[in-house]
Design a protein around this motif. Structure first.
Motif, PDB file in Angstrom:
ATOM      1  N   LEU A   1       8.285  -2.696   5.900  1.00 31.27           N
ATOM      2  CA  LEU A   1       7.611  -3.636   5.015  1.00 31.27           C
ATOM      3  C   LEU A   1       6.462  -2.932   4.289  1.00 31.27           C
ATOM      4  N   VAL A   2       6.446  -3.075   2.990  1.00 32.92           N
ATOM      5  CA  VAL A   2       5.342  -2.513   2.208  1.00 32.92           C
ATOM      6  C   VAL A   2       4.622  -3.673   1.517  1.00 32.92           C
ATOM      7  N   ASN A   3       3.336  -3.723   1.688  1.00 29.18           N
ATOM      8  CA  ASN A   3       2.553  -4.688   0.915  1.00 29.18           C
ATOM      9  C   ASN A   3       2.200  -3.991  -0.395  1.00 29.18           C
ATOM     10  N   PRO A   4       2.883  -4.310  -1.473  1.00 33.23           N
ATOM     11  CA  PRO A   4       2.764  -3.483  -2.687  1.00 33.23           C
ATOM     12  C   PRO A   4       1.380  -3.490  -3.303  1.00 33.23           C
ATOM     13  N   ILE A   5       0.611  -4.519  -3.018  1.00 37.15           N
ATOM     14  CA  ILE A   5      -0.719  -4.571  -3.653  1.00 37.15           C
ATOM     15  C   ILE A   5      -1.819  -4.024  -2.748  1.00 37.15           C
ATOM     16  N   ALA A   6      -1.460  -3.666  -1.520  1.00 37.98           N
ATOM     17  CA  ALA A   6      -2.484  -3.169  -0.584  1.00 37.98           C
ATOM     18  C   ALA A   6      -3.186  -1.955  -1.175  1.00 37.98           C
ATOM     19  N   GLY A   7      -4.467  -1.929  -1.024  1.00 36.68           N
ATOM     20  CA  GLY A   7      -5.234  -0.757  -1.431  1.00 36.68           C
ATOM     21  C   GLY A   7      -5.664  -0.751  -2.880  1.00 36.68           C
ATOM     22  N   MET A   8      -5.143  -1.698  -3.656  1.00 37.79           N
ATOM     23  CA  MET A   8      -5.464  -1.655  -5.095  1.00 37.79           C
ATOM     24  C   MET A   8      -6.940  -1.918  -5.374  1.00 37.79           C
ATOM     25  N   GLY A   9      -7.550  -2.751  -4.528  1.00 38.12           N
ATOM     26  CA  GLY A   9      -8.958  -3.096  -4.770  1.00 38.12           C
ATOM     27  C   GLY A   9      -9.925  -1.971  -4.461  1.00 38.12           C
TER      28      GLY A   9
ATOM     29  N   PRO B   1       7.451 -12.183  -8.562  1.00 40.22           N
ATOM     30  CA  PRO B   1       7.106 -10.750  -8.651  1.00 40.22           C
ATOM     31  C   PRO B   1       5.790 -10.428  -7.944  1.00 40.22           C
ATOM     32  N   ASP B   2       4.789 -11.295  -8.102  1.00 44.81           N
ATOM     33  CA  ASP B   2       3.516 -11.058  -7.400  1.00 44.81           C
ATOM     34  C   ASP B   2       3.636 -11.579  -5.974  1.00 44.81           C
ATOM     35  N   THR B   3       3.612 -10.672  -5.008  1.00 45.67           N
ATOM     36  CA  THR B   3       3.809 -11.090  -3.618  1.00 45.67           C
ATOM     37  C   THR B   3       2.492 -11.593  -3.036  1.00 45.67           C
ATOM     38  N   SER B   4       2.615 -12.347  -1.945  1.00 46.47           N
ATOM     39  CA  SER B   4       1.433 -12.923  -1.309  1.00 46.47           C
ATOM     40  C   SER B   4       1.516 -12.731   0.202  1.00 46.47           C
ATOM     41  N   SER B   5       0.473 -13.194   0.869  1.00 45.48           N
ATOM     42  CA  SER B   5       0.477 -13.078   2.338  1.00 45.48           C
ATOM     43  C   SER B   5       1.609 -13.915   2.935  1.00 45.48           C
ATOM     44  N   GLU B   6       1.984 -14.968   2.267  1.00 44.86           N
ATOM     45  CA  GLU B   6       3.087 -15.795   2.750  1.00 44.86           C
ATOM     46  C   GLU B   6       4.389 -14.979   2.778  1.00 44.86           C
TER      47      GLU B   6
ATOM     48  N   GLY C   1       0.025  -1.227   4.728  1.00 46.33           N
ATOM     49  CA  GLY C   1      -0.921  -2.197   4.190  1.00 46.33           C
ATOM     50  C   GLY C   1      -2.311  -1.933   4.716  1.00 46.33           C
ATOM     51  N   GLY C   2      -3.143  -2.976   4.687  1.00 45.72           N
ATOM     52  CA  GLY C   2      -4.512  -2.877   5.195  1.00 45.72           C
ATOM     53  C   GLY C   2      -4.750  -3.946   6.246  1.00 45.72           C
ATOM     54  N   ASP C   3      -6.034  -4.259   6.487  1.00 37.00           N
ATOM     55  CA  ASP C   3      -6.336  -5.237   7.533  1.00 37.00           C
ATOM     56  C   ASP C   3      -5.773  -6.613   7.204  1.00 37.00           C
ATOM     57  N   GLY C   4      -5.760  -6.956   5.920  1.00 41.70           N
ATOM     58  CA  GLY C   4      -5.203  -8.251   5.528  1.00 41.70           C
ATOM     59  C   GLY C   4      -3.732  -8.320   5.889  1.00 41.70           C
ATOM     60  N   THR C   5      -3.004  -7.237   5.640  1.00 38.58           N
ATOM     61  CA  THR C   5      -1.580  -7.191   5.968  1.00 38.58           C
ATOM     62  C   THR C   5      -1.393  -7.297   7.484  1.00 38.58           C
ATOM     63  N   ALA C   6      -2.228  -6.553   8.234  1.00 37.49           N
ATOM     64  CA  ALA C   6      -2.125  -6.601   9.699  1.00 37.49           C
ATOM     65  C   ALA C   6      -2.355  -8.027  10.206  1.00 37.49           C
TER      66      ALA C   6
ATOM     67  N   ALA D   1      -2.669   1.928   4.256  1.00 38.58           N
ATOM     68  CA  ALA D   1      -2.511   1.936   2.807  1.00 38.58           C
ATOM     69  C   ALA D   1      -3.506   0.988   2.136  1.00 38.58           C
ATOM     70  N   GLY D   2      -4.263   0.264   2.948  1.00 37.32           N
ATOM     71  CA  GLY D   2      -5.161  -0.741   2.380  1.00 37.32           C
ATOM     72  C   GLY D   2      -6.558  -0.209   2.144  1.00 37.32           C
ATOM     73  N   VAL D   3      -7.435  -1.112   1.710  1.00 36.00           N
ATOM     74  CA  VAL D   3      -8.838  -0.747   1.505  1.00 36.00           C
ATOM     75  C   VAL D   3      -9.571  -0.766   2.848  1.00 36.00           C
ATOM     76  N   LYS D   4      -9.325  -1.847   3.590  1.00 32.68           N
ATOM     77  CA  LYS D   4     -10.004  -1.997   4.878  1.00 32.68           C
ATOM     78  C   LYS D   4      -9.027  -1.616   5.996  1.00 32.68           C
ATOM     79  N   ILE D   5      -9.416  -0.644   6.797  1.00 32.85           N
ATOM     80  CA  ILE D   5      -8.558  -0.230   7.910  1.00 32.85           C
ATOM     81  C   ILE D   5      -9.428  -0.265   9.169  1.00 32.85           C
ATOM     82  N   HIS D   6      -9.762  -1.452   9.624  1.00 38.69           N
ATOM     83  CA  HIS D   6     -10.544  -1.570  10.860  1.00 38.69           C
ATOM     84  C   HIS D   6      -9.649  -1.780  12.064  1.00 38.69           C
TER      85      HIS D   6
END
Lengths: 527, 377
Positions: free
Chosen positions: B6-14, B88-93, B114-119, B144-149
């Motif tokens: 699974l790839v969260n395609p928007i992860a890390g963009m911010g 086309p724009d994916t979401s957490s759902e 992804g990042g923490d949101g994906t986790a 792959a995200g911005v936040k990796i806690h």
């Protein structure tokens, strides 16, 4: 010769670990094969002593021959040479990377003394009247340690460093039991040896560990918060494995005494303190020193070892029995008459060859020599530190706290951030240079740690070579990552999976056990 | 073997445009306006590269389009699509639905980028909505995200791939529960760190690949947790009320008592019997016996908060009723040492109480073993 030497780059060793699929010696045994053919007994001798066995008391006669391997001399020599070739030890490499272990050269002459028949032929159950020589050595050695520590009594019964701590914990326990006080807690420090917490726990104590402060010294405010009427004792290593000497040590012992607690000093790292500072002046009641490591028996081989325990006169009654004493009437004797003794912490009264080596080493150096040992060890360490800190990617823990005593704990954190390679990767690569190094005790709070201890045995050239190896590996991390990724290239063991430690199913405690579970090099047998 | 991918395609963009995260449609819009480009594919590709060569019996369970299938097709890897996002724009759902589909299709492991949101989304999906329920489907996060806690991610994408390779080769033998942490992005943008523990995911136990593994030797977090649980249970006094706070370490106390507690809630125990589970502030105030109650809490990973993060039911009123001297802190050495030289923190919302709780705590770290640690507010 000069021409050839001029062409050869010997600044860094090129090395390939030997690998033999060597069986254990019992598997080499061939029934009937002999290394030594004992001549037949002459008729005259046979007439005098009979068969040489039946005159022995029945209780001393074996019912069947001992199960020993039967093997010829050349096969035997080959076997042990193969094993020796697979070994990497203090006599085959610059062993300064095994920090906290005080790896140093132990003079061979001391080995010869310890292995001479007068020592090696002794039996621990011999009557003391027939063991006056070795008892005298142990007694005199105790006298030397009374000078080294400043305390009054000693015992060489503990068979190692952690065992020395266990002996101190046993004495503490016996002391408080005799006093009738229920004190159930000991306090130790974060960078003290792990056994300073573990051994007292074995003796039923609860352990409290003090964290370091920003300077790397044990946090004295935390100590004040932890200390109370339940504190039985403090157990402190000094200098700790960071190489930092606790300059507030007397403040700790003063506070502990005010709370009524005993003070136990872990002097396993004393190689930089001999003749410079003593247990007694630091305010401690008990201490132990490793006769292995500092005092001419090699460390790091699992023994034999001795953790000599020393204590103040008031605590003599609680020491392990027997103590070796002397009187004009009895000569040297074993004193079991200690009213509150903690009992035995080990069979018999100490590891005699280790005591002989330590005694010979100390006597060969004298008081000034011991002090010189420590001065050179400190000098070597601080020279080495300067060299290592010039390596790209290397840093030291608690950098504001320099100089260090006899060792230092460093960090490859910057290297890791820059290249992705850390101390585990250096550990894999360094065997290709014919040496090794050690990271740190758990837990690894210093990121990507490594601990270097260049004791007094090593020359400036040795230290330069070792630091060149570290610098070369660091350069490879930055410039030739593939070399590091595939390392080691010249060793028989590749990546070591630490997960084995977590899985009892995969543990093997003997060769037979290994053969049951594995074939080749840790290839699981199919069930 | 089936492996979810699974790839969260928007992860890390911010991250690159200083938005500190990409959670929510509005943030994504702003990120795109600021010129953010997708980077999760690149990082997922690094993981796949490190995992290669794949064993022939591995098939990936993928999501259609940008959530993984495109990348697998590009790499020529065998896969079957088990979920396709409707827009086309994916979401957490979409993340949650994809995870459900993969679990339903028999995934042996889930690799997600992804990042923490994906986790958090993966965690929510695998918990099936039931608070505190732990899943046994192991996961490996590709950072792959911005936040990796969260502790579910590899140290690098390559390490995540290497761990997948080990899993496929049957070399993963042990698993552990890793914390899923996230911070409130809006608060963070305003300069406040508000971290929360969202739950736990099962990950392969591997020190060399996953982040938040600080040591390389023998001590293992789960062993320490078991030892702490056994010790605390042994030391419990008859007739005394024990409030057991949230977290996997405190859960070990309940496990030692053979009581089923709530992982993310506060439970009450007396004489080894469960007196209440997942208690609210009001219920706690009714239960507390002043002078005869011990509160057992642990620290959150990362920031080291004892109070005020994820356990707000332990309100100042509850804490005053228990009494600051009756709070027992427990934490594995790994977690405590992860805070090395940083204090534990309390943030109850009551400044005076916070000050009273400051000083030093003797934190239970194992069997018969405590470690002094500074507490600050």
């Amino acid at each position: 010769m000069d021409k050839i030497a001029g062409k050869r780059d010997t600044s860094l060793s090129r090395f390939h670990q030997a690998s033999w699929n060597e069986p254990i010696i019992y598997e080499l045994s061939v029934p009937g094969e002999r290394g030594v053919l004992v001549p037949q007994v002459s008729e005259k001798a046979a007439a005098e002593v009979g068969d040489g066995v039946s005159s022995l008391p029945a209780c001393m006669r074996r019912e069947k021959a001992p199960d020993l391997p039967e093997i010829g001399q050349p096969q035997l020599a080959r076997h042990y040479n193969h094993l020796a070739q697979e070994n990497l030890g203090v006599d085959s490499n610059i062993d300064i990377g095994q920090g906290t272990c005080t790896m140093k050269y132990s003079p061979k002459v001391n080995d010869r003394l310890a292995s001479c028949p007068k020592v090696a032929g002794m039996h621990p159950l011999q009557p003391e009247a027939t063991a006056q020589g070795i008892l005298e050595v142990i007694h005199r050695l105790g006298g030397l340690f009374r000078e080294i520590s400043g305390l009054d009594c000693s015992s060489i019964q503990p068979g190692g460093g952690a065992h020395g701590i266990l002996a101190m914990a046993s004495i503490v326990r016996a002391y408080w039991e005799a006093k009738g006080e229920e004190r159930d807690t000991i306090i130790t420090t974060f960078f003290s040896h792990p056994a300073d917490a573990a051994a007292p726990i074995v003796k039923g104590y609860k352990a409290i560990v003090l964290p370091p402060d920003e300077e790397g010294l044990p946090d004295i405010e935390a100590f004040k918060a932890a200390l109370n009427e339940h504190t039985a004792a403090i157990f402190m290593t000094n200098p700790e494995d960071t190489g930092i000497f606790n300059r507030r040590i007397r403040e700790f012992t003063r506070l502990a005494r005010e709370a009524g607690a005993l003070c136990c000093y872990d002097q396993a790292n004393a190689n930089g303190l001999l003749g410079i500072t003593r247990t007694a002046e630091a305010g401690f009641d008990l201490s132990f020193f490793n006769l292995h490591k500092t005092f001419s028996s090699p460390h790091g081989c699992g023994g034999p070892a001795v953790g000599i325990v020393t204590c103040r006169r008031e605590l003599r009654d609680y020491m392990p029995v027997p103590l070796v004493e002397h009187s004009p009437e009895r000569g040297y004797y074993l004193d079991f008459n200690l009213p509150h003794t903690c009992g035995k912490v080990k069979s018999f009264w100490g590891v005699a060859p280790v005591a002989v080596r330590a005694y010979a080493w100390i006597m060969s150096l004298g008081a000034e020599g011991l002090r010189e040992v420590s001065r050179v060890a400190i000098l070597n360490n601080n020279y080495c530190m300067k060299k290592i800190l010039a390596i790209k990617g290397a840093s030291i823990s608690f950098p504001e706290h320099k100089p260090r005593i006899e060792q230092a704990r460093y960090s490859w954190q910057k290297l890791k951030e820059d290249t992705g390679f850390g101390t585990a990767d250096v550990t894999r690569r360094i065997p290709d240079y014919g040496t090794h190094y050690w990271s740190s005790h758990e837990p690894w709070v210093i990121p990507e740690p490594f601990t270097i201890e260049p004791s007094e045995s090593y020359s400036k050239a040795d230290i330069d070579t070792y630091c060149d190896i570290l610098a070369s590996i660091a350069r490879e991390c930055y410039e030739e990552p593939e070399v590091i990724r595939g390392a080691p290239h010249n060793s028989t063991v590749h990546h070591i999976s630490h997960d084995f430690f977590d899985d009892p199913e995969r543990w093997v405690l003997s060769w037979r056990n290994y053969r049951q579970k594995y074939t080749g090099y840790f290839q699981p047998r199919k069930k | 073997m089936k492996v979810g991918f699974l790839v969260n395609p928007i992860a890390g963009m911010g991250g690159g445009v200083a938005l500190k995260g990409t959670d929510g449609a509005e943030t994504l819009r702003r990120a795109r306006e600021l010129g953010a480009v997708p980077r999760a594919f690149e990082r997922a590709a690094l993981a796949l590269e490190a995992a290669s060569p794949l064993s022939p019996d591995v098939t990936f369970l993928a999501c259609g389009g940008g959530m993984g299938a495109e990348l697998l097709r590009k790499w020529g890897l065998p896969f079957e699509v088990v979920y396709t996002p409707p827009f086309p724009d994916t979401s957490s759902e979409d993340t949650r639905r994809a995870v459900w589909a993969m679990r339903g299709a028999g995934a042996a492991l889930l690799l997600f980028a992804g990042g923490d949101g994906t986790a958090r989304d993966v965690c929510a999906a695998l918990e099936g909505g039931a608070a505190g329920e732990r899943t046994s489907l192991p996961v490996i996060g590709v950072p792959a995200g911005v936040k990796i806690h969260s502790a579910v991610y590899g140290i690098t994408p390559r390490r995540s791939g290497q761990l997948l390779r080990k899993f496929m080769a049957g070399q993963v033998r042990d698993y552990t529960q890793a914390e899923v942490m996230d911070i409130d992005e809006e608060a963070f943008r305003e300069g406040r760190v508000d971290a929360r523990l969202y739950g736990y995911l099962t990950v392969p136990r591997d020190r060399s690949c996953l982040q938040d593994r600080k040591s390389g030797g023998m001590p293992v977090d789960s062993y320490d947790r078991t030892a702490i649980g056994a010790w605390v249970a042994k030391e419990m006094r008859p007739g005394r009320l024990y409030l057991v706070g949230s977290g996997s370490t405190t859960q070990a106390v309940m496990d030692a008592l053979r009581l089923s507690g709530t992982l993310l809630g506060v439970d009450a125990v007396k004489d080894r019997r469960l007196m209440g589970s997942d208690l609210t502030e009001r219920q706690l105030l009714e239960l507390v016996e002043p002078g005869n109650t011990t509160l057992i809490v642990t620290a959150t990973g990362g920031q080291g908060h004892l109070l005020g993060r994820g356990n707000q039911q332990l309100s100042p009123a509850v804490l005053r009723a228990v009494g600051p001297g009756n709070i027992m802190v427990i934490a594995t050495p790994e977690k405590l040492n992860g805070l090395f030289l940083r204090p534990l923190r309390v943030d109850t919302g009551d400044a005076e109480l916070d000050r009273a709780l400051c000083g030093y705590a003797a934190v239970v770290t194992g069997w018969s073993r405590r470690q002094m640690h500074r507490v600050a507010c």
